[in-house]
Design an enzyme around this catalytic site. Structure first.
Site, PDB file in Angstrom:
ATOM      1  N   ASP A 203     105.949 169.566 -15.061  1.00  0.00           N
ATOM      2  CA  ASP A 203     106.100 169.034 -13.570  1.00  0.00           C
ATOM      3  C   ASP A 203     106.733 169.813 -12.682  1.00  0.00           C
ATOM      4  OD1 ASP A 203     104.838 166.502 -14.590  1.00  0.00           O
ATOM      5  OD2 ASP A 203     106.656 165.633 -15.100  1.00  0.00           O
TER       6      ASP A 203
ATOM      7  N   LYS B 113     102.031 168.204 -21.576  1.00  0.00           N
ATOM      8  CA  LYS B 113     101.368 167.258 -20.594  1.00  0.00           C
ATOM      9  C   LYS B 113     101.252 167.676 -19.196  1.00  0.00           C
ATOM     10  CE  LYS B 113     103.690 163.820 -18.437  1.00  0.00           C
ATOM     11  NZ  LYS B 113     103.104 163.815 -17.165  1.00  0.00           N
TER      12      LYS B 113
ATOM     13  N   ASP C 269      97.230 163.971 -18.339  1.00  0.00           N
ATOM     14  CA  ASP C 269      97.609 162.757 -17.850  1.00  0.00           C
ATOM     15  C   ASP C 269      97.288 162.561 -16.639  1.00  0.00           C
ATOM     16  OD1 ASP C 269      99.347 160.492 -17.431  1.00  0.00           O
ATOM     17  OD2 ASP C 269     101.065 161.704 -17.075  1.00  0.00           O
ATOM     18  N   LEU C 270      95.916 162.173 -16.321  1.00  0.00           N
ATOM     19  CA  LEU C 270      95.373 161.593 -15.097  1.00  0.00           C
ATOM     20  C   LEU C 270      95.364 160.152 -14.829  1.00  0.00           C
ATOM     21  CD1 LEU C 270      92.757 164.399 -14.815  1.00  0.00           C
ATOM     22  CD2 LEU C 270      95.079 164.648 -14.004  1.00  0.00           C
ATOM     23  N   LYS C 271      95.510 159.241 -15.798  1.00  0.00           N
ATOM     24  CA  LYS C 271      95.294 157.770 -15.548  1.00  0.00           C
ATOM     25  C   LYS C 271      94.201 157.347 -14.895  1.00  0.00           C
ATOM     26  CE  LYS C 271     100.427 157.765 -15.614  1.00  0.00           C
ATOM     27  NZ  LYS C 271     100.712 159.284 -15.352  1.00  0.00           N
ATOM     28  N   LEU C 272      93.082 157.495 -15.394  1.00  0.00           N
ATOM     29  CA  LEU C 272      91.774 157.116 -15.012  1.00  0.00           C
ATOM     30  C   LEU C 272      91.740 155.705 -14.524  1.00  0.00           C
ATOM     31  CD1 LEU C 272      89.083 159.093 -16.939  1.00  0.00           C
ATOM     32  CD2 LEU C 272      90.280 160.063 -15.025  1.00  0.00           C
TER      33      LEU C 272
ATOM     34  N   ASP D  78      88.950 153.361 -12.196  1.00  0.00           N
ATOM     35  CA  ASP D  78      87.817 153.237 -11.093  1.00  0.00           C
ATOM     36  C   ASP D  78      86.926 152.152 -11.909  1.00  0.00           C
ATOM     37  OD1 ASP D  78      85.963 153.915  -9.137  1.00  0.00           O
ATOM     38  OD2 ASP D  78      87.331 155.483  -8.880  1.00  0.00           O
ATOM     39  N   ILE D  79      85.953 152.171 -11.358  1.00  0.00           N
ATOM     40  CA  ILE D  79      84.828 151.308 -11.706  1.00  0.00           C
ATOM     41  C   ILE D  79      84.455 151.689 -13.108  1.00  0.00           C
ATOM     42  CG2 ILE D  79      83.990 150.615  -9.611  1.00  0.00           C
ATOM     43  CD1 ILE D  79      81.748 152.169  -9.694  1.00  0.00           C
TER      44      ILE D  79
ATOM     45  N   ASN E 295      81.589 152.932 -14.749  1.00  0.00           N
ATOM     46  CA  ASN E 295      80.623 154.100 -14.685  1.00  0.00           C
ATOM     47  C   ASN E 295      81.333 155.313 -14.206  1.00  0.00           C
ATOM     48  OD1 ASN E 295      77.841 154.931 -14.985  1.00  0.00           O
ATOM     49  ND2 ASN E 295      78.198 155.489 -12.796  1.00  0.00           N
TER      50      ASN E 295
ATOM     51  N   THR F  47     106.499 153.487 -16.656  1.00  0.00           N
ATOM     52  CA  THR F  47     108.082 153.501 -16.916  1.00  0.00           C
ATOM     53  C   THR F  47     108.955 153.334 -15.804  1.00  0.00           C
ATOM     54  OG1 THR F  47     107.935 155.642 -17.483  1.00  0.00           O
ATOM     55  CG2 THR F  47     107.805 154.235 -19.346  1.00  0.00           C
TER      56      THR F  47
ATOM     57  N   ARG G 258     112.372 166.412 -17.477  1.00  0.00           N
ATOM     58  CA  ARG G 258     113.314 167.030 -16.821  1.00  0.00           C
ATOM     59  C   ARG G 258     114.605 167.553 -17.823  1.00  0.00           C
ATOM     60  NH1 ARG G 258     112.112 162.264 -13.834  1.00  0.00           N
ATOM     61  NH2 ARG G 258     111.481 162.535 -11.794  1.00  0.00           N
TER      62      ARG G 258
END
Length: 227
Positions: free
Chosen positions: A8, A30, A59-62, A64-65, A67, A118, A208
């Site tokens: 990060d 990550k 780690d993009l945390k999709l 959306d709809i 499809n 978190t 961190r």
């Protein structure tokens, strides 16, 4: 339990320098939203050049709809990462569609579903979801398991309960780990290594405490000794 180091830092060069310092350790890396948007696929290739044995968690945390999420998951297949995640909030239909598409490949990454970030306090979570974190995290985990995913992203405080309602093979990955009692920063539900072990966590994410240390290699070494 395995260690996942969060990359990060503000620049690609700083992240690569960190990776070089810990290249001899068996850890996951990550790659989060900011890092991937800024540095893209080239950064993933640069990681593998340093050590081809590094495993990458994208780690993009999709969310959306269905499809669109499935299309994105298929695109991720071309990146050669070992794990990625979606939001359980997208619902079972979306998660099932993602897994249906991925199951057409001979080999696929580990797929996890985010339950409750978190960074949420109990009050903040209830403002959004109108449920207690523990109850909703269990429900999200059950949805993910029934949709064919491999596990969930949760805090260490939800891990044991999720294991109980699913199975020991259903994975939990927990951000917000402060291995030696460091400051929580912008995280609300943090835990140490001992707590995570008792909660049967499979992957701990540490950022961190490693990258802000003057000797990140030593911190990684100590964490691996603890786990």
């Amino acid at each position: 339990m395995e260690l996942c180091v969060a990359l990060d830092l503000p620049t690609k060069e700083e992240n690569l320098n960190l990776i070089k310092k810990i290249q001899n350790y068996n850890v996951w890396l990550k790659v989060g939203l900011r890092t991937y948007i800024r540095d893209g696929e080239d950064f993933l290739l640069a990681i593998k050049k340093i050590n081809p044995d590094f495993k990458i968690f994208l780690d993009l945390k999709l969310y959306d709809i269905p499809n669109t999420m499935a299309d994105a998951a298929e695109s991720i297949m071309g990146l050669g990462v070992d794990m990625f995640n979606v939001h359980a909030s997208a619902g079972k239909r979306a998660m099932k569609e993602v897994m249906r598409r991925l199951d057409t490949f001979d080999k696929r990454p580990i797929v996890l579903a985010v339950t409750a970030l978190t960074s949420f306090s109990e009050e903040e979570f209830q403002d959004v979801y109108e449920k207690d974190i523990a109850l909703k995290a269990d429900k999200f985990a059950k949805d993910a398991m029934e949709s064919g995913l491999d596990g969930v992203v949760c805090s260490a405080y939800e891990s044991a309960s999720i294991k109980n309602i699913s199975s020991q093979k259903f994975m939990t990955l927990t951000p917000g780990i402060r291995p030696f009692g460091e400051d929580a920063g912008d995280q609300k539900r943090v835990a140490d290594i001992a707590f995570a072990k008792n909660a049967y966590v499979d992957f701990i994410v540490v950022g961190r405490p490693i990258y802000k240390s003057e000797n990140p290699e030593e911190v990684v070494k100590k964490i691996l000794e603890r786990i």
